[in-house]
Design a protein around this motif. Structure first.
Motif, PDB file in Angstrom:
ATOM      1  N   ARG A 152      22.984   1.782  -6.556  1.00 39.73           N
ATOM      2  CA  ARG A 152      22.465   2.622  -7.634  1.00 39.73           C
ATOM      3  C   ARG A 152      23.586   3.382  -8.333  1.00 39.73           C
ATOM      4  O   ARG A 152      23.594   3.513  -9.548  1.00 39.73           O
ATOM      5  N   ARG A 153      24.522   3.866  -7.567  1.00 36.00           N
ATOM      6  CA  ARG A 153      25.641   4.618  -8.140  1.00 36.00           C
ATOM      7  C   ARG A 153      26.393   3.759  -9.172  1.00 36.00           C
ATOM      8  O   ARG A 153      26.775   4.231 -10.231  1.00 36.00           O
ATOM      9  N   HIS A 210      17.931  -0.243 -14.417  1.00 36.88           N
ATOM     10  CA  HIS A 210      17.335  -0.472 -13.104  1.00 36.88           C
ATOM     11  C   HIS A 210      15.927   0.114 -13.143  1.00 36.88           C
ATOM     12  O   HIS A 210      15.458   0.491 -14.219  1.00 36.88           O
ATOM     13  N   ILE A 258      20.496  10.068 -17.053  1.00 37.69           N
ATOM     14  CA  ILE A 258      21.873   9.704 -16.720  1.00 37.69           C
ATOM     15  C   ILE A 258      22.207   8.247 -16.964  1.00 37.69           C
ATOM     16  O   ILE A 258      23.371   7.890 -17.019  1.00 37.69           O
ATOM     17  N   SER A 259      21.193   7.382 -17.088  1.00 38.87           N
ATOM     18  CA  SER A 259      21.438   5.969 -17.377  1.00 38.87           C
ATOM     19  C   SER A 259      20.130   5.321 -17.806  1.00 38.87           C
ATOM     20  O   SER A 259      19.051   5.847 -17.516  1.00 38.87           O
ATOM     21  N   GLY A 296      25.901   2.006 -16.621  1.00 37.00           N
ATOM     22  CA  GLY A 296      24.832   2.006 -17.611  1.00 37.00           C
ATOM     23  C   GLY A 296      23.938   0.785 -17.539  1.00 37.00           C
ATOM     24  O   GLY A 296      23.361   0.365 -18.550  1.00 37.00           O
ATOM     25  N   ARG A 332      19.281  -4.433 -10.487  1.00 34.60           N
ATOM     26  CA  ARG A 332      19.753  -4.374 -11.865  1.00 34.60           C
ATOM     27  C   ARG A 332      18.846  -5.314 -12.660  1.00 34.60           C
ATOM     28  O   ARG A 332      18.617  -6.456 -12.259  1.00 34.60           O
ATOM     29  N   ARG A 386      20.908  14.719  -8.525  1.00 38.24           N
ATOM     30  CA  ARG A 386      20.540  14.581  -9.938  1.00 38.24           C
ATOM     31  C   ARG A 386      19.662  15.749 -10.371  1.00 38.24           C
ATOM     32  O   ARG A 386      18.618  15.996  -9.802  1.00 38.24           O
ATOM     33  N   VAL A 415      24.252   3.310 -12.373  1.00 36.28           N
ATOM     34  CA  VAL A 415      24.325   4.516 -13.204  1.00 36.28           C
ATOM     35  C   VAL A 415      25.678   4.591 -13.900  1.00 36.28           C
ATOM     36  O   VAL A 415      25.763   4.816 -15.108  1.00 36.28           O
ATOM     37  N   ARG A 416      26.741   4.367 -13.148  1.00 37.05           N
ATOM     38  CA  ARG A 416      28.098   4.471 -13.706  1.00 37.05           C
ATOM     39  C   ARG A 416      28.321   3.476 -14.838  1.00 37.05           C
ATOM     40  O   ARG A 416      28.924   3.794 -15.857  1.00 37.05           O
ATOM     41  N   HIS A 432      16.870   3.075 -17.707  1.00 39.92           N
ATOM     42  CA  HIS A 432      16.055   2.583 -16.599  1.00 39.92           C
ATOM     43  C   HIS A 432      14.652   2.274 -17.095  1.00 39.92           C
ATOM     44  O   HIS A 432      14.144   2.907 -18.016  1.00 39.92           O
TER      45      HIS A 432
END
Length: 167
Positions: A20-21, A30, A104-105, A27, A7, A55, A24-25, A107
């Motif tokens: 990682r999950r 990374h 999805i987030s 936000g 992170r 993904r 992503v969840r 990065h």
């Protein structure tokens, strides 16, 4: 716990190692490393992601890559991902890094380049199709097919950084 990532903050400084999950969840930014692959004629490798990947299943993309694992450099991650996804072992050349908020987030996305000359051995669990396209053919393909959300940003930063204008 699943795949671990670092992170990072808005300046790409490491804050913690997390799943990682979870990154992503929540936000949390990374690190991701990708590679734009060209052949000796200057064409760009385009591939279609397998239908069962987590993904963007079935989406097209221009830059194979993935998460940077803790303690790994962007370049090491990009080379590792080339080997895993395309069966190609070679060094990559760093082009540009930027904070990407598409997909999805958020990065940090490090874009690399590799000029490939040998045969590819794509992992069928990752890649269901691949082909070499000229820049003109790629533009047409992007109008006709569904590409991953960060494709335009990757290409825009890539072409701007290699002094070829914007995509």
């Amino acid at each position: 716990m699943g795949e671990l990532v670092e992170r990072v903050d808005e300046q790409d400084r490491v804050l913690a190692v997390v799943a990682r999950r979870e990154a992503v969840r929540r936000g949390w930014p990374h690190r991701i490393a990708v590679t734009v692959c060209r052949d000796r004629q200057g064409r760009i490798l385009v591939h279609r992601r397998a239908e069962h990947v987590d993904r963007f299943p079935g989406h097209y993309e221009v830059a194979p890559g993935g998460a940077v694992v803790p303690g790994e450099s962007y370049e090491e991650a990009a080379s590792r991902e080339l080997a895993e996804e395309l069966g190609v072992r070679m060094p990559v050349r760093f082009i540009v890094k930027f904070l990407n908020r598409t997909g999805i987030s958020p990065h940090w996305l490090a874009v690399h380049e590799a000029v490939l000359s040998g045969p590819l051995r794509p992992d069928p669990d990752e890649v269901m199709w691949h082909g070499w396209l000229s820049e003109t053919e790629l533009r047409g393909s992007m109008r006709e097919n569904v590409f991953t959300p960060d494709t335009r940003d990757v290409l825009s930063h890539y072409f701007s950084s290699v002094e070829r204008g914007t995509f």
